[in-house]
Motif scaffolding. Sequence first.
Motif, PDB file in Angstrom:
ATOM      1  N   MET A 366      -3.580  28.696  38.286  1.00  0.00           N
ATOM      2  CA  MET A 366      -3.940  29.816  37.409  1.00  0.00           C
ATOM      3  C   MET A 366      -2.802  30.152  36.452  1.00  0.00           C
ATOM      4  O   MET A 366      -3.039  30.572  35.323  1.00  0.00           O
ATOM      5  CB  MET A 366      -4.288  31.046  38.251  1.00  0.00           C
ATOM      6  CG  MET A 366      -5.599  30.915  39.000  1.00  0.00           C
ATOM      7  SD  MET A 366      -6.006  32.419  39.909  1.00  0.00           S
ATOM      8  CE  MET A 366      -7.638  31.994  40.543  1.00  0.00           C
ATOM      9  N   ARG A 367      -1.568  29.973  36.885  1.00  0.00           N
ATOM     10  CA  ARG A 367      -0.437  30.274  36.019  1.00  0.00           C
ATOM     11  C   ARG A 367      -0.347  29.276  34.875  1.00  0.00           C
ATOM     12  O   ARG A 367      -0.016  29.635  33.738  1.00  0.00           O
ATOM     13  CB  ARG A 367       0.855  30.272  36.840  1.00  0.00           C
ATOM     14  CG  ARG A 367       2.108  30.638  36.009  1.00  0.00           C
ATOM     15  CD  ARG A 367       3.363  30.577  36.858  1.00  0.00           C
ATOM     16  NE  ARG A 367       3.305  31.505  37.982  1.00  0.00           N
ATOM     17  CZ  ARG A 367       3.211  31.116  39.255  1.00  0.00           C
ATOM     18  NH1 ARG A 367       3.155  29.822  39.551  1.00  0.00           N
ATOM     19  NH2 ARG A 367       3.167  32.012  40.224  1.00  0.00           N
ATOM     20  N   HIS A 368      -0.605  27.999  35.171  1.00  0.00           N
ATOM     21  CA  HIS A 368      -0.435  26.968  34.152  1.00  0.00           C
ATOM     22  C   HIS A 368      -1.736  26.598  33.450  1.00  0.00           C
ATOM     23  O   HIS A 368      -1.708  25.845  32.474  1.00  0.00           O
ATOM     24  CB  HIS A 368       0.164  25.704  34.788  1.00  0.00           C
ATOM     25  CG  HIS A 368       1.544  25.915  35.337  1.00  0.00           C
ATOM     26  ND1 HIS A 368       2.658  25.913  34.535  1.00  0.00           N
ATOM     27  CD2 HIS A 368       1.986  26.157  36.601  1.00  0.00           C
ATOM     28  CE1 HIS A 368       3.750  26.122  35.285  1.00  0.00           C
ATOM     29  NE2 HIS A 368       3.356  26.285  36.541  1.00  0.00           N
ATOM     30  N   GLY A 369      -2.897  27.077  33.954  1.00  0.00           N
ATOM     31  CA  GLY A 369      -4.163  26.790  33.290  1.00  0.00           C
ATOM     32  C   GLY A 369      -4.306  27.569  31.999  1.00  0.00           C
ATOM     33  O   GLY A 369      -3.768  28.660  31.837  1.00  0.00           O
ATOM     34  N   LEU A 370      -5.047  27.011  31.096  1.00  0.00           N
ATOM     35  CA  LEU A 370      -5.262  27.682  29.812  1.00  0.00           C
ATOM     36  C   LEU A 370      -6.143  28.917  29.989  1.00  0.00           C
ATOM     37  O   LEU A 370      -7.044  28.946  30.826  1.00  0.00           O
ATOM     38  CB  LEU A 370      -5.919  26.712  28.829  1.00  0.00           C
ATOM     39  CG  LEU A 370      -5.085  25.458  28.482  1.00  0.00           C
ATOM     40  CD1 LEU A 370      -5.869  24.568  27.537  1.00  0.00           C
ATOM     41  CD2 LEU A 370      -3.761  25.863  27.843  1.00  0.00           C
ATOM     42  N   ALA A 371      -5.903  29.941  29.200  1.00  0.00           N
ATOM     43  CA  ALA A 371      -6.685  31.177  29.279  1.00  0.00           C
ATOM     44  C   ALA A 371      -8.146  30.885  28.978  1.00  0.00           C
ATOM     45  O   ALA A 371      -8.473  30.204  28.004  1.00  0.00           O
ATOM     46  CB  ALA A 371      -6.127  32.212  28.307  1.00  0.00           C
ATOM     47  N   GLY A 372      -9.023  31.423  29.814  1.00  0.00           N
ATOM     48  CA  GLY A 372     -10.454  31.235  29.610  1.00  0.00           C
ATOM     49  C   GLY A 372     -10.967  29.907  30.086  1.00  0.00           C
ATOM     50  O   GLY A 372     -12.154  29.615  29.945  1.00  0.00           O
ATOM     51  N   ALA A 373     -10.114  29.095  30.659  1.00  0.00           N
ATOM     52  CA  ALA A 373     -10.555  27.779  31.100  1.00  0.00           C
ATOM     53  C   ALA A 373     -11.088  27.842  32.517  1.00  0.00           C
ATOM     54  O   ALA A 373     -11.068  28.892  33.171  1.00  0.00           O
ATOM     55  CB  ALA A 373      -9.399  26.776  31.011  1.00  0.00           C
ATOM     56  N   GLY A 394      -4.941  22.894  32.304  1.00  0.00           N
ATOM     57  CA  GLY A 394      -3.657  23.080  31.650  1.00  0.00           C
ATOM     58  C   GLY A 394      -3.177  21.811  30.977  1.00  0.00           C
ATOM     59  O   GLY A 394      -3.923  20.840  30.812  1.00  0.00           O
ATOM     60  N   PRO A 395      -1.922  21.800  30.572  1.00  0.00           N
ATOM     61  CA  PRO A 395      -1.394  20.638  29.849  1.00  0.00           C
ATOM     62  C   PRO A 395      -1.216  19.401  30.721  1.00  0.00           C
ATOM     63  O   PRO A 395      -0.985  18.310  30.206  1.00  0.00           O
ATOM     64  CB  PRO A 395      -0.044  21.154  29.329  1.00  0.00           C
ATOM     65  CG  PRO A 395       0.353  22.227  30.303  1.00  0.00           C
ATOM     66  CD  PRO A 395      -0.929  22.879  30.717  1.00  0.00           C
ATOM     67  N   GLY A 396      -1.306  19.559  32.052  1.00  0.00           N
ATOM     68  CA  GLY A 396      -1.100  18.415  32.929  1.00  0.00           C
ATOM     69  C   GLY A 396       0.383  18.136  33.160  1.00  0.00           C
ATOM     70  O   GLY A 396       1.265  18.807  32.626  1.00  0.00           O
ATOM     71  N   VAL A 397       0.661  17.112  33.960  1.00  0.00           N
ATOM     72  CA  VAL A 397       2.034  16.725  34.304  1.00  0.00           C
ATOM     73  C   VAL A 397       2.165  15.221  34.133  1.00  0.00           C
ATOM     74  O   VAL A 397       1.325  14.465  34.634  1.00  0.00           O
ATOM     75  CB  VAL A 397       2.382  17.120  35.766  1.00  0.00           C
ATOM     76  CG1 VAL A 397       3.777  16.641  36.129  1.00  0.00           C
ATOM     77  CG2 VAL A 397       2.267  18.624  35.949  1.00  0.00           C
ATOM     78  N   PRO A 398       3.194  14.746  33.421  1.00  0.00           N
ATOM     79  CA  PRO A 398       3.396  13.296  33.300  1.00  0.00           C
ATOM     80  C   PRO A 398       3.563  12.645  34.678  1.00  0.00           C
ATOM     81  O   PRO A 398       4.082  13.249  35.620  1.00  0.00           O
ATOM     82  CB  PRO A 398       4.680  13.174  32.473  1.00  0.00           C
ATOM     83  CG  PRO A 398       4.771  14.472  31.739  1.00  0.00           C
ATOM     84  CD  PRO A 398       4.179  15.505  32.633  1.00  0.00           C
ATOM     85  N   SER A 415       6.712  25.995  29.220  1.00  0.00           N
ATOM     86  CA  SER A 415       7.597  27.162  29.172  1.00  0.00           C
ATOM     87  C   SER A 415       7.082  28.319  30.009  1.00  0.00           C
ATOM     88  O   SER A 415       7.603  29.413  29.941  1.00  0.00           O
ATOM     89  CB  SER A 415       7.759  27.636  27.709  1.00  0.00           C
ATOM     90  OG  SER A 415       6.492  27.953  27.160  1.00  0.00           O
ATOM     91  N   THR A 416       6.022  28.090  30.796  1.00  0.00           N
ATOM     92  CA  THR A 416       5.478  29.172  31.611  1.00  0.00           C
ATOM     93  C   THR A 416       6.449  29.540  32.707  1.00  0.00           C
ATOM     94  O   THR A 416       7.235  28.734  33.169  1.00  0.00           O
ATOM     95  CB  THR A 416       4.144  28.732  32.231  1.00  0.00           C
ATOM     96  OG1 THR A 416       4.365  27.517  32.961  1.00  0.00           O
ATOM     97  CG2 THR A 416       3.090  28.494  31.183  1.00  0.00           C
ATOM     98  N   SER A 417       6.387  30.823  33.058  1.00  0.00           N
ATOM     99  CA  SER A 417       7.318  31.317  34.080  1.00  0.00           C
ATOM    100  C   SER A 417       6.867  30.848  35.461  1.00  0.00           C
ATOM    101  O   SER A 417       5.729  30.493  35.689  1.00  0.00           O
ATOM    102  CB  SER A 417       7.381  32.842  34.032  1.00  0.00           C
ATOM    103  OG  SER A 417       6.108  33.391  34.306  1.00  0.00           O
ATOM    104  N   GLY A 418       7.766  30.945  36.379  1.00  0.00           N
ATOM    105  CA  GLY A 418       7.477  30.560  37.763  1.00  0.00           C
ATOM    106  C   GLY A 418       8.776  30.401  38.526  1.00  0.00           C
ATOM    107  O   GLY A 418       9.845  30.225  37.949  1.00  0.00           O
TER     108      GLY A 418
END
Length: 457
Positions: A366-373, A394-398, A415-418
Motif C-alpha cells: 500500500m505504501r509503494h502502490g500507486l494512488a487509486g490502484a 507500483g513501479p516494481g523492483v528490478p 523516494s517513498t518513505s519507509g
Amino acid sequence: MKRRPSLSTALYRRVLLLLALTGLAMGAVLYTVATREIARASDAQLVNASRLLYMMMQDDLAAGVLERHDRIVGADGDPLLSSQEAKAFQASYDTCMFTVFWNGKPIAQSGWGAPVRLVPRRAGLHDFHALGDHWRSYGMKGHDPRLLIVVAERSALREFSFGRVLGELAVPLLALLAAAMVVLWWTLSKSLSQVERLASTLNARSLSDLEALDPQEWPRDVEPLIVALNKLFARLEGAYELEQAFTDDVAHELRTPLAAIRAQAQLLRRLSPCALGEDADRLVATVDRANDLIDGMLVLARLNSTAVSARSIDVHALVAEVVADSLVNLRADAMEVSVIPEHIVRWRCDAALLQIALSAVIANAMRHGLAGAHLDIAIVRASDRLVITIGDRGPGVPAEERERLLHRFEHGGSSTSGSGLGLSIATKAIALLSGTIRLDDRPDGQGLLVILTLPSA
C-alpha cells in the motif's frame, strides 16, 4: 536428488572399512610370522632328520666300514643302513629324502627325491631346484670331515602345511567375521539411533523453543550431550530475555521524546500555519517514520523469542482482517483491494506469525502502490503447500535488487518513505513458519508480486 546415508550407516561403513584394513594388516603380519615359524620348524626337522641318520650309522662308523673300504658302500658293499633303519627313518620323516656322501661320493640314499647330482654337497642350509620344484636341504658333517649327511624336502610341502591350516581356519574366521559384522551393526544402530532421534527433535524446534530436554527420556549414553544442550538452552534463553528487556527499555525511552517532539510540531503548525506549516509537516513525518522504525525493531526482536504453535486457521478471514486494519488510516478511494477466493480457506500454521508477515507485506504494497490502484491478493491451497500472492501496481523492483530488499534497512529506488524493515520482518516470520518469500514481476502488467509459500505441517 540422491539421498544421503544415515549416520549409523555411514559410521558402520567407516568402522567396517577400518576393521577390514586392520584385519588385512593383522593377516599379513600373521602370515609373515607363521611362514617364518613354519620355515624354522621345517629347518629344525631337517636338522633332526640328519642327526637321526647319523645316529643310525654310528655302529658302522665305529666298526670302520668306511675307512676300511674307502669306496661306495651300498649296492655291493656293506650297507650303512639296514632296511629296518630306512623304514624307521621314513616313518619319522616321510617327506624327507637323504643322501650320504663320503669324500664327496654318494654312498647311501633314500632312493627317491631329487637326483643326487643336484643335491648340494655342503654343510648347512641351502636352497636348490630339481625336477621343476624348489627344495630345501641341510648338510651335516660327521666327526670325520669326509662324511656328509644331506637331508632335503620340497618347499611346496611347507606351503601346503600352512595352506591346510588356513583352510581349517577359514570357516571359523568367516563365521566370526559375519557375527562381528552383525553385532557391530546392531550396536551402532542402537547407539546412533538415539543421536538421530535427538537431531530430529532439535530440527523440529523453532528458534524460540528453548525448553530443556528431559534426561529421563534419553538413554544414559547420550546423557552428557543432553546436559550440555540444556545448559546451552538456558544460556540462550537468558540472552533472549536480556535482549528483549533491553529492546523494550530502549523503545520506551525513545517513544517518550518522540511523542513530545510530535506534539510540539503539531502545536507549531497550529500557531504558525503559514510560516512553519511545511517544516512542521516534515518534522511530524520524520517522527512517524522513527516510530515505525522502533515498532519494526521491536517486532524483529520479539520474533526471535516467538514460540511457534500450529493450529487450523481461516486464511481468508485473516487476510481480510489485515487488509481492514491497513485501510483504516487511508482515504476511501486511496486503494482498492481484492481477495480471491472469497470463501473459507483453512490451513494449519501459526496465526500470529502469518498475520505479522501479511501485515508487513500488505503495508509495504500500500505504501509503494500507486494512488487509486488495485491491490490484488490471491490464496491458492494445494495438498502440500499454501501460496499467498500480494500484487501491487507500483513501479516494481528490478530483478537484481529483489534479494537485497529482503534484508533489514534496505530501501528500493523510489523516494517513498519507509523504515526498510517491512520485507525483512515478513521474511523472518515466514522463515519461522518454514516457508519462503519471493519477489517477482506481475504477469499482467506493471507492479511487484510478493509470493508467500507455506509448506504443510
